[in-house]
Write a protein that holds these residues in place. Structure first.
Motif, PDB file in Angstrom:
ATOM      1  N   GLY A 117       0.836  -1.190   0.000  1.00  0.00           N
ATOM      2  CA  GLY A 117       0.000   0.000   0.000  1.00  0.00           C
ATOM      3  C   GLY A 117       0.871   1.239   0.000  1.00  0.00           C
ATOM      4  N   ALA A 118       0.362   2.351  -0.539  1.00  0.00           N
ATOM      5  CA  ALA A 118       1.161   3.573  -0.621  1.00  0.00           C
ATOM      6  C   ALA A 118       0.342   4.788  -0.202  1.00  0.00           C
ATOM      7  N   HIS A 145      -0.238   0.397  -8.005  1.00  0.00           N
ATOM      8  CA  HIS A 145       0.247   1.399  -8.957  1.00  0.00           C
ATOM      9  C   HIS A 145       1.659   1.793  -8.555  1.00  0.00           C
ATOM     10  N   LYS A 176       3.248   5.612  -7.542  1.00  0.00           N
ATOM     11  CA  LYS A 176       3.250   6.253  -6.225  1.00  0.00           C
ATOM     12  C   LYS A 176       4.523   5.964  -5.441  1.00  0.00           C
ATOM     13  N   ALA A 188      -1.159  -2.203   4.472  1.00  0.00           N
ATOM     14  CA  ALA A 188      -1.733  -0.883   4.771  1.00  0.00           C
ATOM     15  C   ALA A 188      -2.532  -0.432   3.553  1.00  0.00           C
ATOM     16  N   SER A 202      -6.628  -0.170   1.657  1.00  0.00           N
ATOM     17  CA  SER A 202      -8.009   0.137   2.027  1.00  0.00           C
ATOM     18  C   SER A 202      -8.696  -1.071   2.656  1.00  0.00           C
ATOM     19  N   ALA A 254      -9.928  -3.872   0.582  1.00  0.00           N
ATOM     20  CA  ALA A 254      -8.959  -4.628  -0.210  1.00  0.00           C
ATOM     21  C   ALA A 254      -8.208  -5.673   0.608  1.00  0.00           C
ATOM     22  N   ILE A 255      -8.335  -5.577   1.941  1.00  0.00           N
ATOM     23  CA  ILE A 255      -7.515  -6.426   2.815  1.00  0.00           C
ATOM     24  C   ILE A 255      -7.709  -7.919   2.511  1.00  0.00           C
ATOM     25  N   VAL A 298      -6.326  -8.859  -1.153  1.00  0.00           N
ATOM     26  CA  VAL A 298      -4.872  -8.784  -1.273  1.00  0.00           C
ATOM     27  C   VAL A 298      -4.226  -9.915  -0.471  1.00  0.00           C
ATOM     28  N   THR A 349      -3.741  -2.949   9.038  1.00  0.00           N
ATOM     29  CA  THR A 349      -3.589  -1.780   9.919  1.00  0.00           C
ATOM     30  C   THR A 349      -4.930  -1.109  10.203  1.00  0.00           C
ATOM     31  N   SER A 350      -6.011  -1.863  10.065  1.00  0.00           N
ATOM     32  CA  SER A 350      -7.335  -1.254  10.128  1.00  0.00           C
ATOM     33  C   SER A 350      -7.974  -1.314  11.522  1.00  0.00           C
ATOM     34  N   PRO A 409      -2.654   1.586  14.190  1.00  0.00           N
ATOM     35  CA  PRO A 409      -2.268   2.822  14.875  1.00  0.00           C
ATOM     36  C   PRO A 409      -3.498   3.700  15.080  1.00  0.00           C
ATOM     37  N   THR A 417      -5.690   9.786  13.630  1.00  0.00           N
ATOM     38  CA  THR A 417      -6.040  10.218  12.278  1.00  0.00           C
ATOM     39  C   THR A 417      -4.773  10.632  11.557  1.00  0.00           C
TER      40      THR A 417
END
Ligand SMILES: NC(=O)c1ccc[n+]([C@@H]2O[C@H](COP(=O)([O-])OP(=O)(O)OC[C@H]3O[C@@H](n4cnc5c(N)ncnc54)[C@H](OP(=O)(O)O)[C@@H]3O)[C@@H](O)[C@H]2O)c1
Ligand SMILES: NC(=O)c1ccc[n+]([C@@H]2O[C@H](COP(=O)([O-])OP(=O)(O)OC[C@H]3O[C@@H](n4cnc5c(N)ncnc54)[C@H](OP(=O)(O)O)[C@@H]3O)[C@@H](O)[C@H]2O)c1
Lengths: 255, 255
Positions: free
Chosen positions: B8-9, B35, B38, B64, B66, B69-70, B73, B87-88, B107, B110
């Protein structure tokens, strides 16, 4: 030099006394309280009295007494045409007896006696009927390093309502957070950094822009999951009402 | 040395990458994003890839990506029995495909991409099914200076609800405060110090102890005055509900 007579010996009066003593252009010439015992520790620094008849002339008389006492104490002052202000967020300027030149000097912050107060971070809401009086209040604020805001009695009433949302209701959100964590054997500690960050964020950004979470995203799936998880009926009612408020604020369809 | 492959980026991945790079005992061996564009700015510092088939062995794979997508992926990862975490705050540990050794590294804060993040102030909610995995997550947290809390999937769901109160609903209180000040030509600035102080206060005191204002005092006279002043029906409904919540919390009779 501005000469001040201070009346009252509670939280606000004590903090004002300390900051006035440290200020260059302010001198507290007398300090009155109905019970002298609260002032005796200061008797070598300042003239103290429990007798209103003893009060000397001064540029300003600050009534830092309980809201209910403002009207009576101002009436009992044995002089007229001098500048008398109170320090209350809720009491009208017009509660001060009209024999005086009247004003308000309201520090918008919660005071507790022992906590250190940094007046440079406290907004002073000032009001006066005459221009020279207003000018004196501005100088007084500046001399203690505070920012001042001209706020009328009508505005101050609404500001007090706003402060209930900003302080008491916000604190109740923290309380509910605490209840939820306790119920689930989670340490409340976990949420403290988020709480602080949330308050810090709006120091630089509008609350509108700062909003995040399921409601602003219109994520009804998460909202429904949350409502299912919440068993406490009070928490549930608050969750629904505030979610709808956020949906409305951000132009989304309500639940 | 803990070897990490980051997937993730977005906001979280980028902040994790930066703090891992600064940590002594952590090395990011690969960084994946679907992608690649990034990641190209980092290509001289770390091995980057957009192909899951290229992933090398590592102590931990951090998804990390969305929330939605966890699951996919994790399923698409071309290996098994390795330690994979997401990380959700909202997704279950069990959404990670069960061919892996599973965990959560959430974590609680925000994140915005550009804002500096001090991980020493961010609580990490960790979960794992196996003891050595949990130990690795503890070491990982400690290596970036974060406090860690063992939080189960069930607890994390409730924690997320609590965070909605602590963050989103609190922020809506600020929003209403803003609306009231704007309606009355008062600068919102006036209330910012109070907002900050309210959040600071509960860092040291329970919200229960920190409560002030008309509701906790049982001052129905002021409450009635406020309700008369509030014209906006949404504000009025919230004022009533939250006042009743405070009255209830502090053992007083409701309105
Ligand atoms: N506390 C805050 O966070 C805060 C913030 C902003 C503004 N204010 C306002 O500042 C004012 C003072 O508040 P405070 O918190 O300092 O109150 P406080 O700590 O309760 O002290 C009240 C003072 O008023 C005196 N007093 C009460 N009734 C009196 C009477 N009938 N005659 C003469 N004196 C009387 C008390 O005298 P004794 O010592 O003899 O009892 C005491 O010195 C209030 O208008 C309040 O709304 C308070
Ligand atoms: N933001 C926060 O404040 C915060 C705080 C704590 C936890 N979290 C959690 O951390 C995770 C990441 O959040 P974030 O804020 O970093 O999200 P983000 O900024 O929106 O980034 C999401 C990342 O996921 C990737 N992604 C999305 N769908 C994908 C798919 N189908 N296959 C592969 N990759 C996909 C995106 O790839 P592309 O770049 O190619 O689009 C992007 O790199 C989420 O689980 C979130 O709940 C977020």
């Amino acid at each position: 030099m501005i000469s001040v007579v201070l009346l009252g010996a509670g939280n606000v009066a004590t903090h004002l006394y300390n900051v006035f003593q440290d200020a260059k252009h302010i001198t507290v010439t007398q300090w009155y309280n109905r019970h002298l015992s609260k002032l005796t520790t200061y008797k070598n620094e300042v003239e103290i009295t429990d007798n209103l008849e003893d009060l000397n002339p001064a540029d300003i008389y600050i009534l830092a007494v309980s809201d209910d006492a403002i009207s009576n104490v101002s009436k009992a002052l044995p002089f007229q045409d001098r500048f008398v202000v109170h320090t209350s967020g809720t009491v009208s300027l017009y509660d001060i007896n009209d024999k005086h030149s009247r004003g308000v000097f309201y520090p918008l912050q919660t005071f507790t006696k022992d906590a250190e107060i940094d007046f440079s971070t406290i907004p002073l809401c000032i009001e006066a009927l005459k221009n020279p009086d207003l000018k004196l209040l501005k100088t007084l604020s500046e001399s203690i390093g505070s920012k001042h805001y001209k706020i009328s009695t009508e505005q101050r009433k609404r500001l007090h309502v706003a402060a209930v949302f900003a302080n008491n209701f916000t604190n109740q959100m923290y309380r509910i957070t605490h209840e939820i964590t306790e119920e689930n054997q989670i340490e409340f500690e976990v949420l403290k950094p988020l709480i602080l960050e949330t308050a810090k964020k709006i120091q630089k950004m509008t609350p509108y822009m700062a909003q995040t979470g399921p409601a602003v995203r219109g994520d009804k799936k998460t909202i429904k999951k949350h409502l299912k998880l919440i068993k406490n009926p009070q928490h549930k009612a608050i969750y629904e009402l505030l979610t709808n408020a956020i949906l409305e604020t951000h132009g989304r369809k309500k639940l």
